[in-house]
Design a protein around this motif. Sequence first.
Motif, mmCIF file in Angstrom:
data_model
loop_
_atom_site.group_PDB
_atom_site.id
_atom_site.type_symbol
_atom_site.label_atom_id
_atom_site.label_comp_id
_atom_site.label_asym_id
_atom_site.label_seq_id
_atom_site.Cartn_x
_atom_site.Cartn_y
_atom_site.Cartn_z
ATOM 1 N N ILE A 161 22.349 -9.501 31.261
ATOM 2 C CA ILE A 161 21.191 -9.356 32.150
ATOM 3 C C ILE A 161 20.014 -8.745 31.395
ATOM 4 O O ILE A 161 18.863 -9.190 31.531
ATOM 5 N N ALA A 162 20.276 -7.730 30.579
ATOM 6 C CA ALA A 162 19.207 -7.098 29.809
ATOM 7 C C ALA A 162 18.581 -8.088 28.827
ATOM 8 O O ALA A 162 17.358 -8.116 28.642
ATOM 9 N N LEU A 163 19.408 -8.926 28.199
ATOM 10 C CA LEU A 163 18.900 -9.919 27.258
ATOM 11 C C LEU A 163 18.062 -10.973 27.970
ATOM 12 O O LEU A 163 16.986 -11.362 27.503
ATOM 13 N N LEU A 164 18.547 -11.440 29.114
ATOM 14 C CA LEU A 164 17.795 -12.441 29.871
ATOM 15 C C LEU A 164 16.440 -11.900 30.318
ATOM 16 O O LEU A 164 15.437 -12.622 30.319
ATOM 17 N N GLU A 165 16.383 -10.635 30.682
ATOM 18 C CA GLU A 165 15.110 -10.029 31.074
ATOM 19 C C GLU A 165 14.137 -10.013 29.906
ATOM 20 O O GLU A 165 12.934 -10.277 30.069
ATOM 21 N N LYS A 166 14.634 -9.729 28.718
ATOM 22 C CA LYS A 166 13.770 -9.727 27.531
ATOM 23 C C LYS A 166 13.279 -11.139 27.217
ATOM 24 O O LYS A 166 12.107 -11.339 26.880
ATOM 25 N N ILE A 167 14.177 -12.106 27.318
ATOM 26 C CA ILE A 167 13.786 -13.493 27.062
ATOM 27 C C ILE A 167 12.739 -13.950 28.067
ATOM 28 O O ILE A 167 11.707 -14.535 27.698
ATOM 29 N N ASP A 168 12.985 -13.680 29.348
ATOM 30 C CA ASP A 168 12.063 -14.145 30.390
ATOM 31 C C ASP A 168 10.702 -13.458 30.304
ATOM 32 O O ASP A 168 9.682 -14.027 30.721
ATOM 33 N N ALA A 169 10.669 -12.249 29.770
ATOM 34 C CA ALA A 169 9.392 -11.554 29.605
ATOM 35 C C ALA A 169 8.535 -12.221 28.541
ATOM 36 O O ALA A 169 7.290 -12.166 28.601
ATOM 37 N N ILE A 170 9.177 -12.863 27.571
ATOM 38 C CA ILE A 170 8.456 -13.527 26.487
ATOM 39 C C ILE A 170 8.235 -15.001 26.792
ATOM 40 O O ILE A 170 7.126 -15.530 26.623
ATOM 41 N N THR A 171 9.296 -15.663 27.250
ATOM 42 C CA THR A 171 9.249 -17.110 27.497
ATOM 43 C C THR A 171 9.930 -17.406 28.830
ATOM 44 O O THR A 171 11.127 -17.708 28.872
ATOM 45 N N PRO A 172 9.223 -17.312 29.941
ATOM 46 C CA PRO A 172 9.842 -17.566 31.243
ATOM 47 C C PRO A 172 10.457 -18.959 31.320
ATOM 48 O O PRO A 172 9.888 -19.938 30.831
ATOM 49 N N ASN A 173 11.642 -19.020 31.903
ATOM 50 C CA ASN A 173 12.339 -20.290 32.142
ATOM 51 C C ASN A 173 12.674 -21.060 30.866
ATOM 52 O O ASN A 173 12.796 -22.295 30.885
ATOM 53 N N ALA A 174 12.835 -20.365 29.758
ATOM 54 C CA ALA A 174 13.275 -21.020 28.528
ATOM 55 C C ALA A 174 14.656 -21.615 28.724
ATOM 56 O O ALA A 174 15.457 -21.144 29.538
ATOM 57 N N GLN A 175 14.943 -22.658 27.962
ATOM 58 C CA GLN A 175 16.279 -23.231 27.960
ATOM 59 C C GLN A 175 17.212 -22.331 27.165
ATOM 60 O O GLN A 175 16.805 -21.690 26.179
ATOM 61 N N LEU A 176 18.487 -22.294 27.569
ATOM 62 C CA LEU A 176 19.464 -21.405 26.954
ATOM 63 C C LEU A 176 20.695 -22.198 26.537
ATOM 64 O O LEU A 176 21.150 -23.071 27.274
ATOM 65 N N VAL A 177 21.221 -21.883 25.361
ATOM 66 C CA VAL A 177 22.489 -22.450 24.929
ATOM 67 C C VAL A 177 23.390 -21.298 24.486
ATOM 68 O O VAL A 177 23.030 -20.534 23.578
ATOM 69 N N PHE A 178 24.547 -21.176 25.126
ATOM 70 C CA PHE A 178 25.513 -20.127 24.802
ATOM 71 C C PHE A 178 26.612 -20.729 23.931
ATOM 72 O O PHE A 178 27.174 -21.774 24.271
ATOM 73 N N VAL A 179 26.921 -20.052 22.814
ATOM 74 C CA VAL A 179 27.834 -20.648 21.845
ATOM 75 C C VAL A 179 29.300 -20.242 22.068
ATOM 76 O O VAL A 179 30.072 -20.122 21.127
ATOM 77 N N GLY A 180 29.681 -20.086 23.319
ATOM 78 C CA GLY A 180 31.095 -19.925 23.650
ATOM 79 C C GLY A 180 31.560 -18.492 23.749
ATOM 80 O O GLY A 180 30.838 -17.546 23.443
ATOM 81 N N ASP A 181 32.818 -18.340 24.182
ATOM 82 C CA ASP A 181 33.399 -17.035 24.507
ATOM 83 C C ASP A 181 32.530 -16.318 25.535
ATOM 84 O O ASP A 181 32.034 -15.207 25.327
ATOM 85 N N ILE A 182 32.391 -16.976 26.673
ATOM 86 C CA ILE A 182 31.655 -16.399 27.795
ATOM 87 C C ILE A 182 32.420 -15.200 28.358
ATOM 88 O O ILE A 182 31.814 -14.211 28.779
ATOM 89 N N VAL A 183 33.731 -15.280 28.347
ATOM 90 C CA VAL A 183 34.569 -14.275 29.009
ATOM 91 C C VAL A 183 35.502 -13.590 28.011
ATOM 92 O O VAL A 183 35.675 -14.032 26.886
ATOM 93 N N ASN A 184 36.087 -12.494 28.505
ATOM 94 C CA ASN A 184 37.253 -11.828 27.918
ATOM 95 C C ASN A 184 36.911 -10.721 26.932
ATOM 96 O O ASN A 184 36.026 -10.838 26.103
ATOM 97 N N ARG A 185 37.688 -9.644 27.089
ATOM 98 C CA ARG A 185 37.635 -8.417 26.292
ATOM 99 C C ARG A 185 36.518 -7.472 26.709
ATOM 100 O O ARG A 185 36.611 -6.279 26.495
ATOM 101 N N GLY A 186 35.448 -7.981 27.286
ATOM 102 C CA GLY A 186 34.429 -7.127 27.869
ATOM 103 C C GLY A 186 34.798 -6.767 29.302
ATOM 104 O O GLY A 186 35.768 -7.285 29.866
ATOM 105 N N PRO A 187 34.009 -5.887 29.956
ATOM 106 C CA PRO A 187 34.418 -5.329 31.248
ATOM 107 C C PRO A 187 34.154 -6.202 32.464
ATOM 108 O O PRO A 187 34.704 -5.916 33.539
ATOM 109 N N LYS A 188 33.321 -7.250 32.356
ATOM 110 C CA LYS A 188 32.895 -7.975 33.554
ATOM 111 C C LYS A 188 32.937 -9.479 33.315
ATOM 112 O O LYS A 188 31.915 -10.172 33.364
#
Length: 275
Positions: A17-44
Amino acid sequence: MTTYAIGDLQGCHTQLIALLEKIDAITPNAQLVFVGDIVNRGPKSLATLRQIYALRKRARIVLGNHDLNLLAVACGLRKPHNSDTLDDVLAADDREELLTWLRHQPLAIEDNGYLYVHAGVLPQWSAQQTLALSREVEAVLQGDDWPEFLKKMYGNEPALWDDKLQGADRLRCIVNALTRIRFCTPDGSMNLKAIEGADHAPEGLLPWFDLPNRKTEDCTVVFGHWSTLGLLVRLNVLGLDTGCVWGGKLTAINLQDRSTIQVDCPQHQKPGKKN
């Protein structure tokens, strides 16, 4: 349209969420590509998966080894590891909707000269072959017999690609290359045990992206997975796993100008085996 590639999240929702806020402050509605491992080992893990699902009109992902692990655990084919943090996903009311969406995601994406994968590509593969081989796995994973595929997915062999490979061996080799690779021997045989950083390669091994005559040198490969490598920015290679879950940072890179945005992360996992 500006595109940001984002490294391994591993269930670190607050930092996402903190990263998305920084991105949107610079480039609103930019396209995003996540390079995998969305889940696991973190708390949420659940909140992170739901967030990416909600962003799907502007965001794409490739599957990582931890995402595949979630699918295997969810259908009872694999027992959770002690370090897994998947219970919230498994108990969620919307788990089937989320997991069905997850297993319909690709293992490789190509767009505007960028090839996105979670871990890497074999030096024998061109970008087009990588995409074609990815589609072979995706077709099985998205089909009715996907649990049967997951039963046979795990293992380190075959380590060396051969176009004549068939069946489970062929699919396993593709999955290992796209979601687990770090080091190879000079002939392109995968070593799936070494996890050191690139500067401390075991004798006889090279990072996959440093093998001579790599056929994806004509595009830029964007990947994650390798937290001990850290941020790697080269002309035709971008490594984005900066160890969010290990107390490092969560990183996004603007693919238009190569500028980076990072968020500091608390340590959720103790140093150890980082698969």
